[in-house]
Design an enzyme around this catalytic site. Structure first.
Site, PDB file in Angstrom:
ATOM      1  N   HIS A  18       0.841  -1.206   0.000  1.00  0.00           N
ATOM      2  CA  HIS A  18       0.000   0.000   0.000  1.00  0.00           C
ATOM      3  C   HIS A  18       0.878   1.259   0.000  1.00  0.00           C
ATOM      4  CE1 HIS A  18      -3.032  -2.796   2.162  1.00  0.00           C
ATOM      5  NE2 HIS A  18      -3.472  -2.618   0.933  1.00  0.00           N
ATOM      6  N   LYS A  42     -18.174  -5.485   9.049  1.00  0.00           N
ATOM      7  CA  LYS A  42     -16.992  -6.293   8.773  1.00  0.00           C
ATOM      8  C   LYS A  42     -16.048  -6.206   9.967  1.00  0.00           C
ATOM      9  CE  LYS A  42     -13.775  -6.703   4.908  1.00  0.00           C
ATOM     10  NZ  LYS A  42     -13.438  -6.067   3.637  1.00  0.00           N
ATOM     11  N   SER A 129      -2.902  -8.490   2.822  1.00  0.00           N
ATOM     12  CA  SER A 129      -3.327  -8.186   4.202  1.00  0.00           C
ATOM     13  C   SER A 129      -3.960  -9.395   4.892  1.00  0.00           C
ATOM     14  CB  SER A 129      -4.330  -7.027   4.216  1.00  0.00           C
ATOM     15  OG  SER A 129      -3.715  -5.837   3.790  1.00  0.00           O
TER      16      SER A 129
HETATM   17  P1  ADP Z   1     -10.086  -3.499   0.044  1.00  0.00           P
HETATM   18  O1  ADP Z   1     -10.692  -4.147   1.248  1.00  0.00           O
HETATM   19  O2  ADP Z   1     -10.796  -2.261  -0.400  1.00  0.00           O
HETATM   20  O3  ADP Z   1      -9.766  -4.409  -1.106  1.00  0.00           O
HETATM   21  P2  ADP Z   1      -7.269  -3.462   0.757  1.00  0.00           P
HETATM   22  O4  ADP Z   1      -6.771  -2.803   1.999  1.00  0.00           O
HETATM   23  O5  ADP Z   1      -7.183  -4.945   0.714  1.00  0.00           O
HETATM   24  O6  ADP Z   1      -8.729  -2.911   0.599  1.00  0.00           O
HETATM   25  O7  ADP Z   1      -6.533  -2.884  -0.525  1.00  0.00           O
HETATM   26  C1  ADP Z   1      -6.606  -1.540  -0.902  1.00  0.00           C
HETATM   27  C2  ADP Z   1      -6.031  -1.386  -2.315  1.00  0.00           C
HETATM   28  O8  ADP Z   1      -4.645  -1.711  -2.315  1.00  0.00           O
HETATM   29  C3  ADP Z   1      -6.663  -2.294  -3.362  1.00  0.00           C
HETATM   30  O9  ADP Z   1      -6.712  -1.600  -4.588  1.00  0.00           O
HETATM   31  C4  ADP Z   1      -5.711  -3.454  -3.455  1.00  0.00           C
HETATM   32  O10 ADP Z   1      -5.769  -4.093  -4.719  1.00  0.00           O
HETATM   33  C5  ADP Z   1      -4.391  -2.724  -3.270  1.00  0.00           C
HETATM   34  N1  ADP Z   1      -3.332  -3.600  -2.745  1.00  0.00           N
HETATM   35  C6  ADP Z   1      -3.412  -4.490  -1.744  1.00  0.00           C
HETATM   36  N2  ADP Z   1      -2.226  -5.102  -1.521  1.00  0.00           N
HETATM   37  C7  ADP Z   1      -1.372  -4.587  -2.436  1.00  0.00           C
HETATM   38  C8  ADP Z   1       0.010  -4.810  -2.761  1.00  0.00           C
HETATM   39  N3  ADP Z   1       0.735  -5.715  -2.098  1.00  0.00           N
HETATM   40  N4  ADP Z   1       0.547  -4.106  -3.774  1.00  0.00           N
HETATM   41  C9  ADP Z   1      -0.207  -3.202  -4.454  1.00  0.00           C
HETATM   42  N5  ADP Z   1      -1.500  -2.944  -4.212  1.00  0.00           N
HETATM   43  C10 ADP Z   1      -2.083  -3.617  -3.217  1.00  0.00           C
END
Ligand code: ADP
Length: 150
Positions: A18, A42, A129
């Protein structure tokens, strides 16, 4: 006109993947609002009150980044901050399928909104995550995936 983007997500937890999307996004936008989604239905593992200060600490001293909690539609959050862009990260085809539908819906809800996708940097593509939560829950060390100390 200032180019403002919202980077919305659960960030449960916020990872180096992120952080990389935000740092790269700063080359495109004047300001990035990191919106930590807070959904009463959630169950979170890392609480909002724990995560907000960690993310703020990660970008301390960078006044182009703001971190907020939200319990609303992303499209409404964008409107509230005058943001015309949604920033999202793409790791793989699974992300693509989901992001494709959600970006169509967001544009339907707010026609001014354009979603901009950044492809993950290869060194962070495996960071997820959900897996970090599992590892942490069972006592594993997750420090190398996070840009701050838990
Ligand atoms: P959500 O619950 O909205 O999917 P996340 O916290 O899982 O939220 O992810 C937020 C954003 O970051 C999403 O667009 C996801 O695809 C992106 N993302 C998650 N992990 C990574 C990573 N390792 N590298 C790049 N982008 C990521």
């Amino acid at each position: 006109m200032e180019r403002i983007a919202i980077f919305p997500g659960s960030f449960d937890p916020f990872t180096k993947g992120h952080e990389d999307i935000v740092l790269r996004g700063l080359h495109l936008f004047d300001k990035i609002i990191i919106g930590v989604g807070y959904n009463s239905k959630k169950q979170r593992y890392f609480q909002i009150d724990t995560m907000l200060p960690k993310i703020r600490q990660t970008f301390a001293g960078n006044d182009q980044v703001e971190v907020v909690a939200f319990d609303d539609l992303t499209a409404s959050l964008a409107r509230q901050y005058g943001a015309r862009y949604l920033l999202r990260g793409l790791r793989n085809t699974t992300d693509f399928e989901y992001e494709n539908s959600i970006s169509q819906i967001n544009r339907h809800l707010n026609t001014e909104l354009e979603t901009i996708f950044l492809i993950t940097s290869p060194q962070y593509a495996h960071i997820n995550s959900s897996i970090i939560k599992e590892v942490h829950k069972y006592g594993g060390d997750v420090a190398e995936f996070l840009p701050y100390k838990l």
